[in-house]
Design a protein around this motif. Structure first.
Motif, PDB file in Angstrom:
ATOM      1  N   SER A  36       0.806  -1.221   0.000  1.00 26.17           N
ATOM      2  CA  SER A  36       0.000   0.000   0.000  1.00 26.17           C
ATOM      3  C   SER A  36       0.840   1.273   0.000  1.00 26.17           C
ATOM      4  CB  SER A  36      -0.936   0.017   1.223  1.00 26.17           C
ATOM      5  OG  SER A  36      -0.188  -0.018   2.421  1.00 26.17           O
ATOM      6  N   LYS A  37       2.172   1.138   0.154  1.00 26.92           N
ATOM      7  CA  LYS A  37       3.022   2.318   0.091  1.00 26.92           C
ATOM      8  C   LYS A  37       3.124   2.851  -1.331  1.00 26.92           C
ATOM      9  CE  LYS A  37       5.911   1.091   4.065  1.00 26.92           C
ATOM     10  NZ  LYS A  37       7.276   0.802   4.540  1.00 26.92           N
ATOM     11  N   ILE A  52      -2.424   4.712  -4.230  1.00 28.55           N
ATOM     12  CA  ILE A  52      -2.451   4.555  -2.787  1.00 28.55           C
ATOM     13  C   ILE A  52      -1.052   4.826  -2.244  1.00 28.55           C
ATOM     14  CG2 ILE A  52      -3.144   3.050  -0.886  1.00 28.55           C
ATOM     15  CD1 ILE A  52      -5.311   3.527  -3.059  1.00 28.55           C
ATOM     16  N   THR A  53      -0.931   5.711  -1.268  1.00 27.65           N
ATOM     17  CA  THR A  53       0.340   5.957  -0.600  1.00 27.65           C
ATOM     18  C   THR A  53       0.146   5.752   0.900  1.00 27.65           C
ATOM     19  OG1 THR A  53      -0.125   8.334  -0.392  1.00 27.65           O
ATOM     20  CG2 THR A  53       1.091   7.612  -2.344  1.00 27.65           C
ATOM     21  N   ASP A  54       1.199   5.270   1.565  1.00 22.63           N
ATOM     22  CA  ASP A  54       1.102   4.950   2.990  1.00 22.63           C
ATOM     23  C   ASP A  54       2.457   5.215   3.646  1.00 22.63           C
ATOM     24  OD1 ASP A  54       0.747   3.886   5.518  1.00 22.63           O
ATOM     25  OD2 ASP A  54      -0.253   2.076   4.818  1.00 22.63           O
ATOM     26  N   ASP A  55       2.485   6.147   4.605  1.00 24.51           N
ATOM     27  CA  ASP A  55       3.730   6.459   5.312  1.00 24.51           C
ATOM     28  C   ASP A  55       3.749   5.866   6.710  1.00 24.51           C
ATOM     29  OD1 ASP A  55       1.955   8.024   6.706  1.00 24.51           O
ATOM     30  OD2 ASP A  55       2.911   9.947   6.241  1.00 24.51           O
ATOM     31  N   GLN A 100      -0.588   7.598   7.719  1.00 27.84           N
ATOM     32  CA  GLN A 100      -1.762   7.850   6.895  1.00 27.84           C
ATOM     33  C   GLN A 100      -1.680   7.043   5.607  1.00 27.84           C
ATOM     34  OE1 GLN A 100      -2.004  12.114   6.183  1.00 27.84           O
ATOM     35  NE2 GLN A 100      -3.383  12.384   7.916  1.00 27.84           N
ATOM     36  N   MET A 101      -2.779   6.391   5.272  1.00 30.83           N
ATOM     37  CA  MET A 101      -2.909   5.758   3.965  1.00 30.83           C
ATOM     38  C   MET A 101      -3.858   6.642   3.156  1.00 30.83           C
ATOM     39  SD  MET A 101      -3.959   1.858   2.911  1.00 30.83           S
ATOM     40  CE  MET A 101      -5.567   1.922   3.730  1.00 30.83           C
ATOM     41  N   GLN A 106      -3.865   6.150  10.831  1.00 30.79           N
ATOM     42  CA  GLN A 106      -3.404   5.091  11.724  1.00 30.79           C
ATOM     43  C   GLN A 106      -2.787   5.720  12.966  1.00 30.79           C
ATOM     44  OE1 GLN A 106      -1.369   1.919   9.222  1.00 30.79           O
ATOM     45  NE2 GLN A 106      -1.521   3.557   7.714  1.00 30.79           N
ATOM     46  N   ASN A 153      -8.123   4.034  15.296  1.00 26.32           N
ATOM     47  CA  ASN A 153      -7.902   4.456  13.921  1.00 26.32           C
ATOM     48  C   ASN A 153      -9.164   5.093  13.364  1.00 26.32           C
ATOM     49  OD1 ASN A 153      -5.290   3.409  13.947  1.00 26.32           O
ATOM     50  ND2 ASN A 153      -5.946   1.409  13.173  1.00 26.32           N
ATOM     51  N   GLN A 171      -6.230  -5.486   4.516  1.00 26.60           N
ATOM     52  CA  GLN A 171      -5.209  -5.360   5.556  1.00 26.60           C
ATOM     53  C   GLN A 171      -5.531  -6.289   6.729  1.00 26.60           C
ATOM     54  OE1 GLN A 171      -4.811  -1.690   8.242  1.00 26.60           O
ATOM     55  NE2 GLN A 171      -3.182  -1.330   6.741  1.00 26.60           N
TER      56      GLN A 171
END
Length: 215
Positions: free
Chosen positions: A47-48, A63-66, A69-70, A87, A93, A193
């Motif tokens: 998901s990153k 979709i970006t995920d750090d 936050q997704m 998150q 959440n 997930q």
């Protein structure tokens, strides 16, 4: 008719009418067939850096995920954020839709509430502007989505697997459920997930007990 409290009653009644019209079309011989469900594909299980696209390869969302936050970004409208999964380490959440309800965060446990159906099946009730929708478990890696008032006709069919299979969609969405696409997409990511996390726990348990998974 079951009464349902929803934020936008007019939208809900209109959507409900369209779904009922679809049922009538399905049961009546007609020269005009309804459109088939649209397949949506996922380019990566990470998901990153993943992209959702519609066949034949039209990118719709990235979709970006750090880790905190997704974010679901709309590829068709530069700069538009469709949805965010927040998150948090201590507090529950949350999710938010920047263009809805003043971007107010909603608890994931409230938005996608785990429950049991009358037949004992595990399900999750998703709250939307069109009313509640039920994610029903079909198997460990498959779920179908239904309007809560009609548990006979699914509006979406979803698959959750650890690896991406070429040519196999992440989910199929019925043509008259397209207004729910971004809700379905975000819930799909959260459900996936959860399913993958449960798979990992099972692998750890099986490995720690020396059980042969191939048997």
């Amino acid at each position: 008719m079951r009464k349902v409290l929803v934020p936008h009653v007019a939208n809900w009644l209109g959507y409900k009418t369209r779904l009922r019209h679809r049922s009538t079309m399905d049961s009546t011989t007609t020269l005009v067939n309804p459109s088939p469900p649209t397949p949506y594909f996922l380019t990566s299980t990470d998901s990153k850096n993943a992209t959702f696209y519609a066949h034949p390869g039209i990118p719709l969302y990235t979709i970006t995920d750090d880790g905190k936050q997704m974010i679901v970004n709309d590829r068709r409208t530069p700069g538009r954020v469709a949805a965010i999964f927040h998150q948090r380490e201590i507090l529950p959440n949350t999710i938010s839709f920047p263009e809805r309800n003043g971007n107010a965060p909603i608890s994931v446990q409230k938005w996608l509430r785990k429950t049991k159906l009358a037949d004992g099946t595990t399900a999750f009730v998703m709250g939307t502007d069109y009313g509640p929708y039920v994610w029903k478990m079909i198997s460990s890696h498959r779920q179908k989505v239904y309007a809560q008032y009609d548990l006979d006709r699914p509006i979406a069919s979803c698959s959750f697997h650890a690896t991406v299979s070429n040519g196999k969609p992440a989910f199929l969405l019925e043509y008259d459920a397209e207004p729910l696409r971004e809700d379905i997409l975000l819930a799909y990511l959260l459900q996936r997930q959860r399913v993958i996390s449960e798979d990992r726990l099972i692998d750890v348990f099986v490995g720690s007990n020396g059980v042969d998974k191939t048997s």
